[in-house]
Structures are given as structure tokens and as C-alpha cells.
Design a protein around this motif. Structure first.
Motif, PDB file in Angstrom:
ATOM      1  N   LEU A  26       0.846  -1.084  -0.039  1.00 37.85           N
ATOM      2  CA  LEU A  26       0.108   0.017  -0.072  1.00 37.85           C
ATOM      3  C   LEU A  26       1.016   1.386   0.118  1.00 37.85           C
ATOM      4  O   LEU A  26       0.382   2.224  -0.800  1.00 37.85           O
ATOM      5  N   ALA A  27       2.015   1.388   0.747  1.00 40.11           N
ATOM      6  CA  ALA A  27       2.736   2.473   0.925  1.00 40.11           C
ATOM      7  C   ALA A  27       3.235   2.673  -0.349  1.00 40.11           C
ATOM      8  O   ALA A  27       3.571   3.656  -0.791  1.00 40.11           O
ATOM      9  N   ARG A  28       3.872   1.514  -0.971  1.00 41.19           N
ATOM     10  CA  ARG A  28       4.634   1.645  -2.307  1.00 41.19           C
ATOM     11  C   ARG A  28       3.779   2.176  -3.420  1.00 41.19           C
ATOM     12  O   ARG A  28       4.444   2.923  -4.143  1.00 41.19           O
ATOM     13  N   ASN A  29       2.448   2.080  -3.359  1.00 37.87           N
ATOM     14  CA  ASN A  29       1.519   2.559  -4.359  1.00 37.87           C
ATOM     15  C   ASN A  29       0.965   4.097  -4.033  1.00 37.87           C
ATOM     16  O   ASN A  29       0.745   4.592  -4.916  1.00 37.87           O
ATOM     17  N   LEU A  30       0.913   4.204  -2.778  1.00 41.73           N
ATOM     18  CA  LEU A  30       0.336   5.523  -2.303  1.00 41.73           C
ATOM     19  C   LEU A  30       1.096   6.636  -1.898  1.00 41.73           C
ATOM     20  O   LEU A  30       0.879   7.701  -2.618  1.00 41.73           O
ATOM     21  N   VAL A  31       2.290   6.154  -1.454  1.00 42.42           N
ATOM     22  CA  VAL A  31       3.438   7.633  -0.933  1.00 42.42           C
ATOM     23  C   VAL A  31       3.464   8.356  -2.031  1.00 42.42           C
ATOM     24  O   VAL A  31       3.728   9.588  -1.979  1.00 42.42           O
ATOM     25  N   PRO A  32       4.163   7.667  -3.129  1.00 37.65           N
ATOM     26  CA  PRO A  32       4.493   8.498  -4.289  1.00 37.65           C
ATOM     27  C   PRO A  32       3.717   9.590  -4.806  1.00 37.65           C
ATOM     28  O   PRO A  32       4.111  10.577  -5.529  1.00 37.65           O
ATOM     29  N   PHE A  33       2.294   9.338  -4.708  1.00 38.31           N
ATOM     30  CA  PHE A  33       1.261  10.211  -4.811  1.00 38.31           C
ATOM     31  C   PHE A  33       1.225  11.421  -3.964  1.00 38.31           C
ATOM     32  O   PHE A  33       0.739  12.543  -4.347  1.00 38.31           O
ATOM     33  N   ILE A  34       1.606  11.369  -2.826  1.00 35.45           N
ATOM     34  CA  ILE A  34       1.773  12.093  -1.716  1.00 35.45           C
ATOM     35  C   ILE A  34       2.948  12.902  -1.484  1.00 35.45           C
ATOM     36  O   ILE A  34       2.989  14.080  -1.110  1.00 35.45           O
ATOM     37  N   ALA A  35       3.936  12.339  -1.632  1.00 38.22           N
ATOM     38  CA  ALA A  35       5.362  12.773  -1.349  1.00 38.22           C
ATOM     39  C   ALA A  35       6.395  12.284  -2.185  1.00 38.22           C
ATOM     40  O   ALA A  35       6.385  11.088  -2.745  1.00 38.22           O
ATOM     41  N   ARG A  36       7.391  12.964  -2.445  1.00 39.23           N
ATOM     42  CA  ARG A  36       8.752  12.591  -3.243  1.00 39.23           C
ATOM     43  C   ARG A  36       9.782  12.278  -2.159  1.00 39.23           C
ATOM     44  O   ARG A  36      10.129  13.148  -1.407  1.00 39.23           O
ATOM     45  N   THR A  37      10.292  10.953  -1.785  1.00 36.86           N
ATOM     46  CA  THR A  37      11.092  10.636  -0.965  1.00 36.86           C
ATOM     47  C   THR A  37      12.290  10.262  -1.212  1.00 36.86           C
ATOM     48  O   THR A  37      12.645   9.722  -2.328  1.00 36.86           O
ATOM     49  N   SER A  38      13.268  10.677  -0.692  1.00 36.46           N
ATOM     50  CA  SER A  38      14.705  10.489  -0.901  1.00 36.46           C
ATOM     51  C   SER A  38      15.417   9.774   0.185  1.00 36.46           C
ATOM     52  O   SER A  38      15.414  10.212   1.284  1.00 36.46           O
ATOM     53  N   TRP A  39      16.262   8.804   0.151  1.00 36.71           N
ATOM     54  CA  TRP A  39      16.982   8.094   1.156  1.00 36.71           C
ATOM     55  C   TRP A  39      18.500   8.360   0.905  1.00 36.71           C
ATOM     56  O   TRP A  39      18.915   8.147  -0.115  1.00 36.71           O
ATOM     57  N   SER A  40      19.207   8.077   1.965  1.00 44.39           N
ATOM     58  CA  SER A  40      20.701   7.756   2.127  1.00 44.39           C
ATOM     59  C   SER A  40      20.949   7.293   3.437  1.00 44.39           C
ATOM     60  O   SER A  40      20.348   7.391   4.410  1.00 44.39           O
ATOM     61  N   GLY A  41      22.396   6.775   3.400  1.00 43.93           N
ATOM     62  CA  GLY A  41      22.913   6.065   4.687  1.00 43.93           C
ATOM     63  C   GLY A  41      22.119   4.588   4.881  1.00 43.93           C
ATOM     64  O   GLY A  41      22.317   3.975   6.039  1.00 43.93           O
ATOM     65  N   GLY A  42      21.429   3.942   3.868  1.00 44.26           N
ATOM     66  CA  GLY A  42      20.872   2.670   4.072  1.00 44.26           C
ATOM     67  C   GLY A  42      21.852   1.546   4.189  1.00 44.26           C
ATOM     68  O   GLY A  42      21.659   0.623   5.000  1.00 44.26           O
ATOM     69  N   GLU A  43      23.254   1.840   4.019  1.00 43.83           N
ATOM     70  CA  GLU A  43      24.149   1.011   4.365  1.00 43.83           C
ATOM     71  C   GLU A  43      24.406   0.714   5.756  1.00 43.83           C
ATOM     72  O   GLU A  43      25.051  -0.393   6.235  1.00 43.83           O
ATOM     73  N   HIS A  44      23.772   1.632   6.621  1.00 44.83           N
ATOM     74  CA  HIS A  44      24.154   1.569   7.986  1.00 44.83           C
ATOM     75  C   HIS A  44      22.996   0.642   8.833  1.00 44.83           C
ATOM     76  O   HIS A  44      23.369   0.432   9.929  1.00 44.83           O
ATOM     77  N   ILE A  45      21.900   0.509   7.998  1.00 41.51           N
ATOM     78  CA  ILE A  45      21.155  -0.440   8.571  1.00 41.51           C
ATOM     79  C   ILE A  45      21.613  -1.752   8.543  1.00 41.51           C
ATOM     80  O   ILE A  45      21.573  -2.471   7.328  1.00 41.51           O
ATOM     81  N   PRO A  46      21.642  -2.556   9.703  1.00 39.85           N
ATOM     82  CA  PRO A  46      21.937  -4.029   9.754  1.00 39.85           C
ATOM     83  C   PRO A  46      21.095  -4.854   8.915  1.00 39.85           C
ATOM     84  O   PRO A  46      19.837  -4.842   9.145  1.00 39.85           O
ATOM     85  N   ARG A  47      21.472  -5.698   8.006  1.00 41.50           N
ATOM     86  CA  ARG A  47      20.748  -6.631   7.195  1.00 41.50           C
ATOM     87  C   ARG A  47      20.101  -7.705   7.975  1.00 41.50           C
ATOM     88  O   ARG A  47      19.143  -8.389   7.438  1.00 41.50           O
TER      89      ARG A  47
END
Length: 256
Positions: A26-47
């Protein structure tokens, strides 16, 4: 046409309930119509493995954008949230199905949330917590004074603590006060940045007194404040907003 991210299955191999997966769709399909999101630093999140994410809290909308970010980094977050959410029809059911953790603040069950959070970490899950305990009341959106829960969880488990700061989510639904009208109109810009784990080694082995927990909490909030200052390109204020006092107060730091 609004941009949709690739399916989370490409980066997330953790098991999750059907309800949680549906919400991610749901978020994948709806959020883009509400906001433009940009991410960085994802490499710090332990997998994999137990880990704690601490984040600034600026809006009723930011758990959605923070959750989306973490899911696409390969983790299904367990949020600590106010127990009142679990009393809301449908919303409470969703929270239970997604393994979220209620916080019974001000009751004789207040300690249960940290017990459940520790169990989640021991099971190898990622736990997300807002050190402030609620949406910031700072008039300029800076992290305000916090509660000791995040610090206590970090010290008692030894799990890595990853700071995540976001900006712009308050433009979608407002800050503490929900403003539905903001959903309409142009899309909002939301930025999320994760930083390296916070070094808590100097606190290791010490008795978790209130003073020690306050020092750790101050460090967590200092980190988030510094990251926000860098993100928005503005200097942080000298003090920290205290909701009980209704104003910014000097920050007390104790050497450990």
C-alpha cells in the motif's frame, strides 16, 4: 506519473505477516502520490540480527515513511507506540498482526514494552523507537527532551543503535496536530538519512542509574539534532525544548 520503488522483495528477505506485507504494498503505491522521498545512509541499517533504530518524531505521518525506508533496507521494523493505538478498531488489529509493541505509559504495565522489545531484539528483529516518546512540540521541529526507554533498551541489550533523521513528513499531515488539508495539493519532499551506529562503549558495564540513562538519552538526542542540522543546513538551537516547561531549556551533560 508518480515514481514507485522496486518491489521490496528485491531487497528484503525477512519473513513478515501478510498484513505487514500488504501495508508495504500500500505504501509503495500510495506514498509516491503524496510525497517525493529520498533516502541515504541505508548501508548503516544491519541486514540481520537484533538492532535498534532511534529516530526524530515530527509527524503522525513519519512512522509510515520511516517504516517504508527500513522495509526497503531489508528489515521489518517493530515500532514502540502508544497503547491507545491498540484500542482503535482495525488499527489495533493491524498493529498486533504486524508485531508492533504497545507502550502502557503511566500505568503499572509501563515496563512491559521494554520486556517485549528485548524479546524482539533477542529474536533477531529490528526495533524502532522514538527517544522523545511523542511528536516533538518544539516550534521549529527540533528533537525535544526525551524519555529513558531507548537508552535503557540499548544498555540492557547491547544491540547496535542506528540513528535515523527525517525531514518533511510534517508537511503531509502537520506536526502534533493532524491537518488533513495538507494531503491535498502538490507533493511534499521528504528526506530520510541514516547514520552510523552510535558509540555507547563508554557507558558499558555501568549501573543503569537515572543519571546514566539521562546521559545516554542526551547523546541519542544530540546525535539526531546534529544530523537534522546537517540535513536542513541550519544551526541547531542552544537549548532543547521541554514539553512540561513549554520552552527550551539548557542541555545538561554529564561526563561519563
Amino acid at each position: 506519473m508518480a515514481f514507485r520503488r522496486p518491489h521490496f522483495d528485491k531487497t528484503n528477505k525477512e519473513p513478515a505477516s501478510r498484513v505487514f506485507r500488504f501495508l508495504a504494498h500500500l505504501a509503495r503505491n500510495l506514498v509516491p502520490f503524496i510525497a517525493r522521498t529520498s533516502w541515504s545512509g541505508g548501508e548503516h541499517i544491519p541486514r540481520e540480527g537484533g538492532a535498534i533504530v532511534v529516530a526524530n518524531h515530527i509527524s503522525n505521518f513519519d512512522p509510515i515513511t520511516l517504516g517504508e525506508f527500513l522495509i526497503w533496507q531489508g528489515r521489518w521494523p517493530r515500532f514502540l507506540g502508544k497503547a491507545d493505538i491498540w484500542k482503535v478498531p482495525v488499527l489495533g488489529w493491524v498493529a498486533r498482526k504486524c508485531g508492533q509493541i504497545p507502550v502502557y505509559r503511566g500505568t503499572d504495565r509501563a515496563g512491559e514494552s521494554l520486556v517485549h522489545a528485548r524479546e524482539a531484539l533477542e529474536a533477531g528483529n529490528l526495533v524502532a523507537i522514538y527517544p522523545e516518546g511523542t511528536i516533538t512540540a518544539d516550534p521549529d521541529g527540533w528533537p525535544m527532551s526525551g524519555r529513558r526507554g531507548a537508552a535503557q533498551l540499548a544498555l540492557t541489550t547491547g544491540a547496535p543503535v542506528i540513528p535515523v533523521v527525517q525531514n518533511g513528513a510534517d508537511q503531509v499531515l502537520g506536526g502534533k496536530k493532524i491537518e488533513v488539508r495538507r494531503l491535498f495539493g502538490r507533493r511534499k519532499d521528504i528526506t530520510i538519512v541514516a547514520g552510523p551506529p552510535i558509540d555507547l562503549s563508554r557507558f558499558a558495564g555501568q549501573e543503569p542509574t537515572k543519571e546514566l540513562l539521562d546521559s545516554v538519552t542526551t547523546l541519542l538526542l544530540d546525535t539526531l539534532t546534529s544530523m537534522r542540522a546537517t540535513l536542513i543546513g541550519e544551526p541547531a538551537p542552544e537549548g532543547r525544548y521541554d514539553m512540561r516547561q513549554g520552552r527550551r531549556l539548557p542541555i545538561t551533560r554529564r561526563d561519563q
